[in-house]
Write a protein that holds these residues in place. Structure first.
Motif, PDB file in Angstrom:
ATOM      1  N   ASP A  38      -3.994  -8.116  -6.459  1.00 26.86           N
ATOM      2  CA  ASP A  38      -4.989  -7.892  -7.503  1.00 26.86           C
ATOM      3  C   ASP A  38      -6.307  -8.482  -7.024  1.00 26.86           C
ATOM      4  N   MET A  39      -7.340  -8.375  -7.852  1.00 25.34           N
ATOM      5  CA  MET A  39      -8.688  -8.697  -7.385  1.00 25.34           C
ATOM      6  C   MET A  39      -8.964 -10.185  -7.241  1.00 25.34           C
TER       7      MET A  39
ATOM      8  N   SER B  35       0.828  -1.215   0.000  1.00 31.51           N
ATOM      9  CA  SER B  35       0.000   0.000   0.000  1.00 31.51           C
ATOM     10  C   SER B  35       0.860   1.262   0.000  1.00 31.51           C
ATOM     11  N   THR B  36       1.882   1.298   0.845  1.00 34.82           N
ATOM     12  CA  THR B  36       2.759   2.466   0.921  1.00 34.82           C
ATOM     13  C   THR B  36       3.539   2.650  -0.367  1.00 34.82           C
ATOM     14  N   SER B  37       3.728   1.561  -1.113  1.00 30.63           N
ATOM     15  CA  SER B  37       4.408   1.635  -2.413  1.00 30.63           C
ATOM     16  C   SER B  37       3.496   2.152  -3.513  1.00 30.63           C
ATOM     17  N   GLU B  38       2.219   2.399  -3.189  1.00 30.18           N
ATOM     18  CA  GLU B  38       1.217   2.825  -4.176  1.00 30.18           C
ATOM     19  C   GLU B  38       1.029   1.770  -5.263  1.00 30.18           C
ATOM     20  N   ALA B  39       1.152   0.494  -4.886  1.00 31.61           N
ATOM     21  CA  ALA B  39       1.065  -0.583  -5.878  1.00 31.61           C
ATOM     22  C   ALA B  39      -0.257  -0.565  -6.633  1.00 31.61           C
ATOM     23  N   ALA B  40      -1.332  -0.189  -5.955  1.00 32.19           N
ATOM     24  CA  ALA B  40      -2.643  -0.181  -6.611  1.00 32.19           C
ATOM     25  C   ALA B  40      -2.706   0.820  -7.760  1.00 32.19           C
TER      26      ALA B  40
ATOM     27  N   GLN C 110       5.402  -0.728 -14.462  1.00 32.18           N
ATOM     28  CA  GLN C 110       6.046   0.007 -13.381  1.00 32.18           C
ATOM     29  C   GLN C 110       6.262  -0.890 -12.164  1.00 32.18           C
ATOM     30  N   ARG C 111       5.337  -1.792 -11.910  1.00 28.91           N
ATOM     31  CA  ARG C 111       5.546  -2.752 -10.824  1.00 28.91           C
ATOM     32  C   ARG C 111       6.824  -3.548 -11.093  1.00 28.91           C
ATOM     33  N   ARG C 112       6.974  -4.009 -12.318  1.00 24.11           N
ATOM     34  CA  ARG C 112       8.151  -4.806 -12.652  1.00 24.11           C
ATOM     35  C   ARG C 112       9.434  -3.969 -12.517  1.00 24.11           C
ATOM     36  N   THR C 113       9.386  -2.706 -12.905  1.00 26.19           N
ATOM     37  CA  THR C 113      10.554  -1.839 -12.757  1.00 26.19           C
ATOM     38  C   THR C 113      10.960  -1.733 -11.294  1.00 26.19           C
TER      39      THR C 113
END
Length: 310
Positions: free
Chosen positions: A83-84, A48-53, A59-62
């Motif tokens: 994810d959902m 959550s703190t990483s703003e993953a959502a 960008q997640r992979r980066t």
């Protein structure tokens, strides 16, 4: 990570962004150095703190590629696979483990309501597909499901789960989980980590294995001192450190609630603090979060100064 519980301070790493909202890998590397240099015990990316959502898959992979490569095995890197639904999470698990993450962190399914039996199937399916240990992420404020302690421990006993990050804020349930885990002879090596960064001293005194503090991005040394004091049995020193961190945490409320939500305020404050401390180049948060105003950023600076961080 499978032989013994993960313990200590495991910050959920912020994702620095450029002004045009791309991942700022240079700032991310400096942030990792800031955390590792403070003596943390692991890193949690894409939470959550990483703003993953808010981050698209590329960008997640980066983020995972950058952190895993830079850490180079110095300490464990946990990666969110959030994810959902189960099939979508399974794809994220494959991506982050291929990138070298040492463990994956997974919530219950969300969007539709799920029964505990479905949640169990979700975790069992993901564990069967994952080459790395799976940690449950108890985040009812976002997922709308509180993970039952008995279910977590049953899954741990079956080798499905390596641990849980409890961000529920339900301290009674957290204490009950610790007591139940202690009583179960069939549960070993299961990490119980608290995400409640304002009551870490109490959680560690009750038997928690560690803490995943968002504020640890800003002041990792403080959380490392707190953890070490608790482990040494010096709970008076721990109390003093915890109260200093509680005062610092007030920075998360600088945003005007008439124009932004609590997440915009808190994540904006963390990033503003990191920018003011010279760790990251830009305090931008992901769209559609509302940025802090110059006056609100100045308030963050006052909190840092009071805490001895500027």
């Amino acid at each position: 990570m499978t032989a013994a519980p993960l313990t200590g301070v495991v910050p959920p790493v912020c994702t620095p962004l450029t002004p045009d909202r791309e991942v700022d890998t240079g700032s991310l590397v400096r942030l990792v150095d800031h955390l590792v240099g403070a003596g943390v015990d692991g890193l949690f990316v894409l939470g959550s703190t990483s703003e993953a959502a808010y981050l698209p898959d590329r960008q997640r992979r980066t983020v995972v590629d950058t952190v895993v490569a830079h850490v180079a095995g110095q300490l464990p890197v946990l990666a969110g696979a959030i994810d959902m639904t189960t099939p979508r999470v399974r794809d994220h698990v494959a991506a982050v483990t291929a990138a070298g993450a040492d463990a994956v962190v997974v919530t219950a399914p969300f969007y539709t309501r799920t029964h505990p039996a479905e949640i169990a199937t979700h975790f069992r399916t993901l564990a069967a597909a994952s080459p790395a240990p799976v940690f449950a992420y108890d985040l009812p404020v976002s997922v709308h499901t509180k993970l039952p302690g008995e279910l977590l421990l049953d899954l741990a006993a079956d080798g499905v789960l390596a641990g849980v990050k409890d961000s529920s804020g339900d301290e009674a349930a957290f204490r009950a989980l610790l007591l139940a885990a202690r009583a179960r002879t069939d549960v070993t090596g299961f990490s119980v980590l608290t995400g409640a960064e304002l009551t870490v001293d109490a959680a560690l005194a009750a038997g928690a294995d560690g803490v995943v503090p968002g504020l640890g991005n800003v002041d990792p040394h403080g959380y490392v001192r707190l953890h070490r004091a608790c482990r040494a049995g010096d709970f008076e020193r721990a109390r003093v450190e915890q109260e200093r961190l509680c005062a610092l945490f007030r920075m998360t409320g600088v945003g005007d609630p008439a124009r932004m939500g609590g997440s915009s305020s808190a994540l904006g404050a963390f990033k503003a603090a990191l920018h003011l401390r010279g760790v990251i180049d830009c305090p931008a948060t992901a769209v559609p979060q509302v940025p802090l105003s110059p006056a609100e950023i100045a308030e963050v600076g006052k909190h840092l100064a009071t805490a001895g961080l500027l």
